[in-house]
Design an enzyme around this catalytic site. Sequence first.
Site, mmCIF file in Angstrom:
data_model
loop_
_atom_site.group_PDB
_atom_site.id
_atom_site.type_symbol
_atom_site.label_atom_id
_atom_site.label_comp_id
_atom_site.label_asym_id
_atom_site.label_seq_id
_atom_site.Cartn_x
_atom_site.Cartn_y
_atom_site.Cartn_z
ATOM 1 N N ASN A 167 0.853 -1.172 0.000
ATOM 2 C CA ASN A 167 0.000 0.000 0.000
ATOM 3 C C ASN A 167 0.900 1.236 0.000
ATOM 4 O OD1 ASN A 167 -1.773 2.146 0.718
ATOM 5 N ND2 ASN A 167 -3.158 0.678 1.665
ATOM 6 N N HIS A 211 -9.897 -5.754 -3.066
ATOM 7 C CA HIS A 211 -8.548 -6.112 -2.639
ATOM 8 C C HIS A 211 -8.580 -6.425 -1.152
ATOM 9 C CE1 HIS A 211 -9.153 -1.760 -2.491
ATOM 10 N NE2 HIS A 211 -8.339 -1.730 -1.443
ATOM 11 N N HIS A 249 -6.605 -6.374 2.455
ATOM 12 C CA HIS A 249 -5.527 -5.707 3.192
ATOM 13 C C HIS A 249 -4.905 -6.651 4.208
ATOM 14 C CE1 HIS A 249 -6.427 -1.511 1.960
ATOM 15 N NE2 HIS A 249 -7.659 -1.988 1.807
#
Length: 167
Positions: free
Chosen positions: A55, A125, A127
Amino acid sequence: MDKIFAPWRMQYILSNSDNGDPQEKGCIFCNFPKLDEDEKRLIIERGKYCFVIMNAYPYNPGHLMVVPYRHTADVTSLSAEEFGEMTALVQKSVKALTELMQPHGFNIGMNLGKVAGAGIDQHLHMHIVPRWNGDTNFMPVIGEVRVVSESLASTYSRLKAIWPQVS
């Protein structure tokens, strides 16, 4: 008064794009894997159906995301193969981060839809956020600032170095 500098956050703050990157048009999760720029785009691994990417605006050092190549916001549309590889890459990410950073725990999950907190809500997505005792403080609440203690480039280099050995 101490000063904490996080200049990379300004790009995110000033961004007017839907994907969090003012330089990118369209979906970064579709665009980035098409490029031969893994280090620049922070891609750690490319699988058959999914890839692992850091990220660029992490909550903590080592914040990774596992992303299917296929553009979808609907988790129920993932094939068994896509979802299986996604979970296998989450497991590998946890192993790698545990070996490299020795976190005390993890937050793992998806934010499905803008209302659920998804910054990029059109391409799902997962995390993986490493957590340490005492890693939260007053800064995000009072100053709307999060302190990340390691540069993205350093974390990327360290992860890429150990990634092939993680099973």
